[in-house]
Design a protein around this motif. Structure first.
Motif, PDB file in Angstrom:
ATOM      1  N   ARG A 314      35.044 -15.808  15.462  1.00 64.71           N
ATOM      2  CA  ARG A 314      35.556 -17.084  15.949  1.00 64.71           C
ATOM      3  C   ARG A 314      34.430 -18.106  16.001  1.00 64.71           C
ATOM      4  O   ARG A 314      33.245 -17.749  16.152  1.00 64.71           O
ATOM      5  CB  ARG A 314      36.201 -16.935  17.325  1.00 64.71           C
ATOM      6  CG  ARG A 314      35.214 -16.721  18.467  1.00 64.71           C
ATOM      7  CD  ARG A 314      35.913 -16.874  19.804  1.00 64.71           C
ATOM      8  NE  ARG A 314      35.023 -16.621  20.931  1.00 64.71           N
ATOM      9  CZ  ARG A 314      34.230 -17.541  21.478  1.00 64.71           C
ATOM     10  NH1 ARG A 314      34.155 -18.774  20.969  1.00 64.71           N
ATOM     11  NH2 ARG A 314      33.476 -17.233  22.525  1.00 64.71           N
ATOM     12  N   SER A 410      37.843 -13.233  22.015  1.00 65.58           N
ATOM     13  CA  SER A 410      37.344 -13.196  20.639  1.00 65.58           C
ATOM     14  C   SER A 410      38.284 -13.882  19.644  1.00 65.58           C
ATOM     15  O   SER A 410      37.974 -13.950  18.458  1.00 65.58           O
ATOM     16  CB  SER A 410      37.090 -11.749  20.203  1.00 65.58           C
ATOM     17  OG  SER A 410      38.292 -10.998  20.290  1.00 65.58           O
ATOM     18  N   GLN A 527      35.129 -12.749  30.896  1.00 66.84           N
ATOM     19  CA  GLN A 527      34.952 -13.311  29.574  1.00 66.84           C
ATOM     20  C   GLN A 527      35.923 -14.458  29.261  1.00 66.84           C
ATOM     21  O   GLN A 527      35.691 -15.241  28.351  1.00 66.84           O
ATOM     22  CB  GLN A 527      35.134 -12.212  28.508  1.00 66.84           C
ATOM     23  CG  GLN A 527      33.974 -11.245  28.410  1.00 66.84           C
ATOM     24  CD  GLN A 527      33.998 -10.217  29.510  1.00 66.84           C
ATOM     25  OE1 GLN A 527      35.031 -10.012  30.140  1.00 66.84           O
ATOM     26  NE2 GLN A 527      32.843  -9.585  29.781  1.00 66.84           N
ATOM     27  N   SER A 637      33.050 -12.188  18.888  1.00 62.66           N
ATOM     28  CA  SER A 637      32.518 -13.430  19.428  1.00 62.66           C
ATOM     29  C   SER A 637      31.177 -13.747  18.760  1.00 62.66           C
ATOM     30  O   SER A 637      30.380 -12.835  18.501  1.00 62.66           O
ATOM     31  CB  SER A 637      32.331 -13.303  20.941  1.00 62.66           C
ATOM     32  OG  SER A 637      31.617 -14.404  21.447  1.00 62.66           O
ATOM     33  N   ASN A 642      27.551 -11.566  24.150  1.00 63.26           N
ATOM     34  CA  ASN A 642      28.625 -10.593  23.941  1.00 63.26           C
ATOM     35  C   ASN A 642      28.278  -9.586  22.850  1.00 63.26           C
ATOM     36  O   ASN A 642      29.176  -8.950  22.287  1.00 63.26           O
ATOM     37  CB  ASN A 642      29.918 -11.317  23.555  1.00 63.26           C
ATOM     38  CG  ASN A 642      30.409 -12.252  24.642  1.00 63.26           C
ATOM     39  OD1 ASN A 642      30.208 -11.988  25.837  1.00 63.26           O
ATOM     40  ND2 ASN A 642      31.039 -13.332  24.249  1.00 63.26           N
ATOM     41  N   THR A 646      30.590  -6.809  20.935  1.00 62.71           N
ATOM     42  CA  THR A 646      30.783  -7.063  19.509  1.00 62.71           C
ATOM     43  C   THR A 646      30.432  -5.828  18.700  1.00 62.71           C
ATOM     44  O   THR A 646      31.159  -5.446  17.760  1.00 62.71           O
ATOM     45  CB  THR A 646      29.924  -8.260  19.071  1.00 62.71           C
ATOM     46  OG1 THR A 646      30.301  -9.410  19.821  1.00 62.71           O
ATOM     47  CG2 THR A 646      30.078  -8.532  17.602  1.00 62.71           C
TER      48      THR A 646
END
Length: 669
Positions: A314, A410, A527, A637, A642, A646
């Protein structure tokens, strides 16, 4: 010929005749009474002589003069003429008859005394009376006078007889006139009755005439209206005649055109028959090509892998820190920058190694390879273009499952449903996939295929199935929904008490997505301000039929937005809300672990696949098996903070990408 006179004029004439007859009859002498009166006068005249004779002793000489013969009074001629004019020919004839029958009374001649009876006059003087002693002379005179009286008596008798005859005739005439008068009176009464009846009839006729005149006026008005209407109809008739002539001309032209058209139609029918045969041949060829397309399309999808993994990064949102350079890299493929990206490199500092040596921690690089990688700048339409062929497989009868996996925040929901505001550029995979299916179904309709679509939308929250399309009293009763088989011996699964809505256009789909978005369970996490705490499963049951060829196909399309995959923090203080979040996270991670186990079991072709260990895998059982096609989006992300989550998401996706499921088979009948 004498003109016929009216009854009223005849009655008036009869009345005038009667009046004149009465006057005339009053003037007629009555012979008996008149004669008696004359005789009485004669006796009175002789009476003095008798007395004188008695006194003298001798019969006196009667020296009376003879009376004039009485004469009948006649009806004047002019009167009779008047009566005849007024009373008519019948009455005038009667009057004339009376006048003619009256015989004139003959005048009785008065005999002069003879010289012997009457002494002669001396010297022109009247003779002197006989002396009293001259009885003989007196007797002679009396005899002479008696003789004269007798003669006069005879004459009077004759006259009396004549008068009697005249009286008898007059009486007969009077009787006849009386009879005629009575006849005339009867006729007059009859005429009067007729006159009254005529007057009554005249009144009736007058009333009838007035009524007829009124009706005549009405009829004349009606005649005028009819004449006016007749003129209008005549004008309309002329117009219609003109139009008829025009129509006849056009009809003749049309008949001529029709005859030519019939010949043309005959030729066209021949051409149509030839084209129909050609069309049937091409239809067969097209059907064969369509079947070949589906086969090749399926082979292509199999070559790409029945389980494919796409990675999407993203973009950095406003207010978020910019990641360091080299944190995320997208190396080019073998063909150079023109190749679509399929690899991703993540670099991070190994803090544990830096602490032991006292030197700066070195950068550790993690390389991952997927079927496709979408950098942060990728648009929604680019993402859907890669999966459109997979959505087409669902229309061909292959079960398809697409789900988004990744940590909270995300971009999973954005990828599946799209952004807020209804911007067409931000539409997610669900609305785009359904638009593509509707469009392709319409195109295949020209080849004889008909399709129907039934949608359902549920969420799995803490291992509880809830209907996101519930409304009214059913809203919030997710605990009542259970996963069951559609029927005995059926492999199809259904959710009890959930709404299954037939859809046929994008508008209906957007309404369902809005309703599901309002009903989905969300919560605030570290988050994400609004995090989805449940797995949402949008399923579209597709049914197709080719009636002319007796072909049927059906398959589900499952689009899943998985909940955030965060690890538990052991150092987190557990309050009431934190304990609730902890329970949610445990349920989410448990279902995601089961999903990984199911995929691994399918890849290893194990005899037992643990579908029932989770409501998510149990619901998606028909979309995860060997006859299905599966695609997983791993959303990550771009933030360095993060990186742990991830890496976990990328490692899980890599494991899935290494799995191989058997050849998919279409659900055809």
């Amino acid at each position: 010929m004498e003109p016929q006179r009216s009854p009223l004029l005849e009655v008036k004439g009869n009345r005038d005749l009667k009046r004149h007859l009465v006057k005339a009859s009053s003037r007629l002498p009555l012979p008996g009474s008149r004669l008696k009166r004359r005789l009485d006068q004669m006796e009175d005249a002789l009476e003095p002589e008798k007395k004188r004779t008695r006194g003298l002793g001798t019969a006196p000489t009667i020296a009376t003069s003879l009376p004039r013969a009485p004469h009948l009074t006649t009806v004047p001629q002019n009167t009779a003429q008047k009566v005849s004019r007024k009373t008519g020919p019948r009455c005038s004839t009667a009057i004339n008859t009376v006048v003619k029958n009256q015989k004139p009374v003959p005048a009785v001649a008065v005999q002069k005394p003879s010289a012997s009876a009457v002494p002669p006059m001396v010297g022109g003087k009247k003779p002197s009376k006989r002396p009293a002693w001259d009885l003989k002379g007196q007797l002679c005179d009396l005899n002479a006078e008696l003789k004269c009286c007798r003669e006069r008596s005879q004459t009077l008798d004759q006259e009396n007889q004549q008068l009697r005859d005249q009286l008898r005739d007059a009486q007969q005439q009077a009787n006849a006139l009386g009879t005629e008068r009575r006849t005339l009176e009867g006729e007059l009464a009859r005429v009067q009755a007729q006159a009254e009846q005529g007057q009554q009839e005249l009144k009736n006729l007058s009333a009838r005439v007035l009524e007829l005149e009124e009706r005549l006026g009405m009829q004349e008005g009606l005649v005028q209206e009819l004449q006016k209407e007749q003129l209008e109809l005549q004008e309309e008739r002329r117009q219609l005649t003109s139009r008829l002539e025009q129509q006849e001309g056009r009809l003749q032209a049309s008949e001529a055109a029709l005859s030519s058209s019939q010949a043309e139609v005959a030729s066209l029918q021949q051409e149509t028959a030839a084209q129909a045969a050609l069309l049937a041949e091409r239809g067969e060829r097209l059907h064969g090509l369509e079947m070949e397309r589906r086969r090749l399309h399926n082979q292509l999808q199999e070559l790409k892998g029945n389980i494919r993994v796409f990675c999407r990064v993203r973009p950095v949102l406003p207010g978020e820190p910019t990641p360091p350079s080299g944190f995320l890299l997208f190396p080019s493929g073998p063909g150079g920058p023109s190749d679509l990206p399929t690899r991703l490199s993540l670099s991070r500092t190994d803090e544990r190694r830096g602490t032991l040596s006292g030197a700066p921690a070195p950068m550790t690089r993690h390389d991952f390879s997927f079927d496709r990688v979408f950098p942060p700048g990728s648009r929604q339409d680019e993402v859907f273009e890669e999966i459109s062929m997979l959505v087409q497989s669902a229309l061909d009868g292959y079960p398809v499952c697409i789900f988004a996996y990744g940590q909270t925040g995300s971009g999973k929901t954005f990828t599946m449903e799209g952004g807020p505001g209804g911007d067409p550029q931000l539409e997610g995979l669900i609305p785009r996939a359904l638009r593509h299916l509707f469009s392709m179904a319409q195109e295949l309709g020209g080849q004889g295929w008909t399709y129907s679509f039934v949608a359902s939308y549920v969420e799995i929250y803490n291992e509880t199935v809830r209907d996101l399309l519930a409304t009214g009293n059913r809203k919030g009763q997710g605990g009542e929904c259970e996963i069951r088989r559609a029927g005995p011996g059926s492999e199809e699964l259904t959710v009890t008490n959930a709404r299954y809505v037939p859809v046929s256009c994008e508008k209906e789909v957007r309404a369902l997505l809005r309703l599901a978005h309002q009903n989905r369970a969300v919560a605030r996490t570290a988050q994400n301000e609004r995090s989805s705490r449940s797995h949402s499963v949008f399923q579209l049951q597709i049914s197709g039929e080719h009636s002319s060829r007796g072909l049927q196909c059906g398959a589900p399309l499952s689009l899943v937005d998985l909940a955030g995959s965060e690890r538990l923090d052991p150092a987190l203080a557990l309050g009431p809300e934190e304990r609730e979040r902890l329970r949610e996270t445990q349920a989410i991670n448990s279902s995601l672990s089961t999903l990984g186990l199911v995929i691994m079991a399918l890849s290893n072709k194990e005899s037992h696949v643990p579908y029932r260990n989770s409501k998510l895998t149990y619901l998606l059982q028909n979309s995860l098996g060997g006859s299905s096609k599966m695609l997983m989006f791993v959303n990550i992300s771009p933030l360095e903070e993060n990186v742990s989550e991830t890496l976990n998401s990328l490692r899980f996706a890599s494991k899935v990408n290494q799995c191989v499921i058997g050849t998919a088979q279409a659900n055809r009948k």
